[in-house]
Design an enzyme around this catalytic site. Structure first.
Site, PDB file in Angstrom:
ATOM      1  N   VAL A 120     -16.343  15.937 -11.487  1.00 31.38           N
ATOM      2  CA  VAL A 120     -17.110  15.127 -12.440  1.00 31.38           C
ATOM      3  C   VAL A 120     -16.576  15.349 -13.858  1.00 31.38           C
ATOM      4  O   VAL A 120     -16.419  14.399 -14.629  1.00 31.38           O
ATOM      5  CB  VAL A 120     -18.613  15.448 -12.366  1.00 31.38           C
ATOM      6  CG1 VAL A 120     -19.388  14.555 -13.323  1.00 31.38           C
ATOM      7  CG2 VAL A 120     -19.142  15.276 -10.946  1.00 31.38           C
ATOM      8  N   ASP A 121     -16.298  16.604 -14.188  1.00 25.09           N
ATOM      9  CA  ASP A 121     -15.686  16.897 -15.483  1.00 25.09           C
ATOM     10  C   ASP A 121     -14.340  16.185 -15.624  1.00 25.09           C
ATOM     11  O   ASP A 121     -14.023  15.622 -16.673  1.00 25.09           O
ATOM     12  CB  ASP A 121     -15.469  18.403 -15.650  1.00 25.09           C
ATOM     13  CG  ASP A 121     -16.731  19.147 -16.041  1.00 25.09           C
ATOM     14  OD1 ASP A 121     -17.642  18.512 -16.596  1.00 25.09           O
ATOM     15  OD2 ASP A 121     -16.806  20.364 -15.791  1.00 25.09           O
ATOM     16  N   ILE A 122     -13.544  16.235 -14.573  1.00 27.20           N
ATOM     17  CA  ILE A 122     -12.216  15.637 -14.618  1.00 27.20           C
ATOM     18  C   ILE A 122     -12.311  14.122 -14.794  1.00 27.20           C
ATOM     19  O   ILE A 122     -11.614  13.534 -15.629  1.00 27.20           O
ATOM     20  CB  ILE A 122     -11.420  16.001 -13.356  1.00 27.20           C
ATOM     21  CG1 ILE A 122     -11.139  17.509 -13.323  1.00 27.20           C
ATOM     22  CG2 ILE A 122     -10.107  15.217 -13.288  1.00 27.20           C
ATOM     23  CD1 ILE A 122     -10.617  18.017 -11.998  1.00 27.20           C
TER      24      ILE A 122
END
Length: 404
Positions: A167-169
């Site tokens: 999700v961060d990526i």
């Protein structure tokens, strides 16, 4: 594309991963990205194991091609200096909790009063408004809340987090994309804008076909392990040494697979003739295929299947990934000298433009590594002024330590 963003100045207040990865993409494209941290450091990622020397490898993964300065935004002098920086900047990226920047006296409205062309990109867990907007957002929590975990893992097992902070990526990509679009829009309007990105929104949007299945016909997808809910054989099979992923997405590929493994009759078997037939008899087909695949190594099967245009690949560990012939051929590992480690190694930006990779101009910076040179280059501060600023910071740090 090399140096495409040369001249674009980015002030990076973000921490951990989604923001820093996004600004690293901008830096790879040639933007001047300046990390701004509190004296003593304010990015938890610097302390995450494992380490190379005294540097977190997690931090190293998200901060190449940047500069690092320290600045106390809670002090009047620090805020004043940051405001001067905003006058010269194009973009500010932050991922504080919603409202934190305003409490520091640096709201978007205030920033635009200093520089009407400034672009502010705010990254939070749940967005700038709504009933959850004050809650902190962490990748595994968002994976859970936004449905990704519920469709990941074995059918009869527990919901499973994806092995990378996906999700961060994904959010970092939207950081870069949205800022590029805002810069283009500013070329036309002459005005900046406030970008509101949330990890929750990004993950919900990434549900893709799973979301569409629910929204269009109410179908609630469930975990299927490494298998595909709508296509088979489209999953992993255990070979003599390790698993092999096969993605036989149509009847032609299935027939080719059957020929390779010496089971030609399976393609004409009424139970397996079409994909719908194979789905209806998934268990029987899997049992037959796995009994055959166990007789040889995964790499051997992969070579034979690939030669017959059946998509497949062995399940490699990380060491095997970087030993892979194609990964090595594509020069995916980059190196650059590092001020304290001697040498930095990382994974290159995947973009190739006219056959050329984007440059690595500098390794991830140590905390405050560029404070002196930055103040000199951006503000023409002389050494005496810079030394005075450092003394003030040092005094405040000692005073804080004594009072606590």
């Amino acid at each position: 594309m090399q140096g495409a963003l040369k001249g674009v100045k980015v002030l990076d207040l973000s921490r951990v991963l989604a923001g820093p990865l996004g600004t690293m993409l901008l830096a790879d494209l040639g933007a001047e990205v300046v990390r701004v941290e509190q004296p003593g450091g304010s990015d938890d990622i610097r302390h995450w194991w494992p380490f190379a020397g005294e540097e977190s490898t997690y931090y190293l993964s998200a901060n190449r091609n940047k500069k690092s300065i320290t600045l106390n935004l809670k002090s009047e002098r620090g805020r004043s200096l940051f405001e001067d920086m905003v006058q010269k900047a194009d973009v500010v990226v932050e991922n504080f909790k919603a409202g934190t920047l305003a409490r520091l006296g640096l709201s978007y409205e205030h920033l635009t009063s200093i520089n009407s062309k400034i672009i502010l990109c705010s990254v939070t867990g749940y967005g700038q408004d709504g009933p959850y907007h004050k809650q902190p957002g962490y990748d595994p929590v968002i994976q859970a809340v936004a449905g990704l975990m519920d469709v990941t893992g074995e059918a009869d097992g527990e919901a499973t987090r994806v092995g990378t902070p996906v999700v961060d990526i994904m959010t970092s990509h939207y950081v870069c994309i949205s800022i590029l679009a805002a810069l283009r829009s500013r070329d036309e309007s002459g005005k900046g804008q406030h970008i509101d990105l949330s990890l929750l929104d990004v993950q919900v949007s990434s549900l893709a076909n799973i979301a569409s299945s629910y929204l269009m016909n109410g179908h609630v997808s469930k975990r299927a392990g490494n298998a595909h809910g709508n296509i088979t054989p489209y999953e992993t099979f255990l070979c003599r040494d390790k698993p092999l992923m096969i993605a036989a997405g149509n009847d032609r590929m299935f027939a080719a697979l059957c020929n390779v493994i010496g089971q030609e009759s399976l393609a004409e078997d009424p139970r397996f003739r079409t994909n719908a037939d194979r789905i209806a008899h998934r268990g029987e087909l899997r049992e037959i295929l796995e009994s055959v695949f166990k007789t040889e190594r995964a790499d051997a099967w992969a070579e034979k299947l690939a030669a017959n245009q059946v998509p497949c690949g062995p399940v490699n560990n990380i060491e095997q990934v970087f030993q892979h012939d194609q990964v090595k051929h594509r020069d995916m590992v980059v190196e650059h000298s590092h001020s304290s480690l001697g040498m930095y190694k990382g994974v290159r930006n995947p973009i190739l433009s006219d056959g050329n990779a984007l440059d690595v101009n500098s390794a991830p910076p140590t905390l405050g590594e560029h404070t002196t040179s930055f103040l000199s280059e951006w503000f023409n501060f002389d050494q005496k002024t810079i030394d005075d600023l450092k003394k003030r910071v040092s005094y405040r740090q000692r005073l804080f330590a004594l009072c606590n």
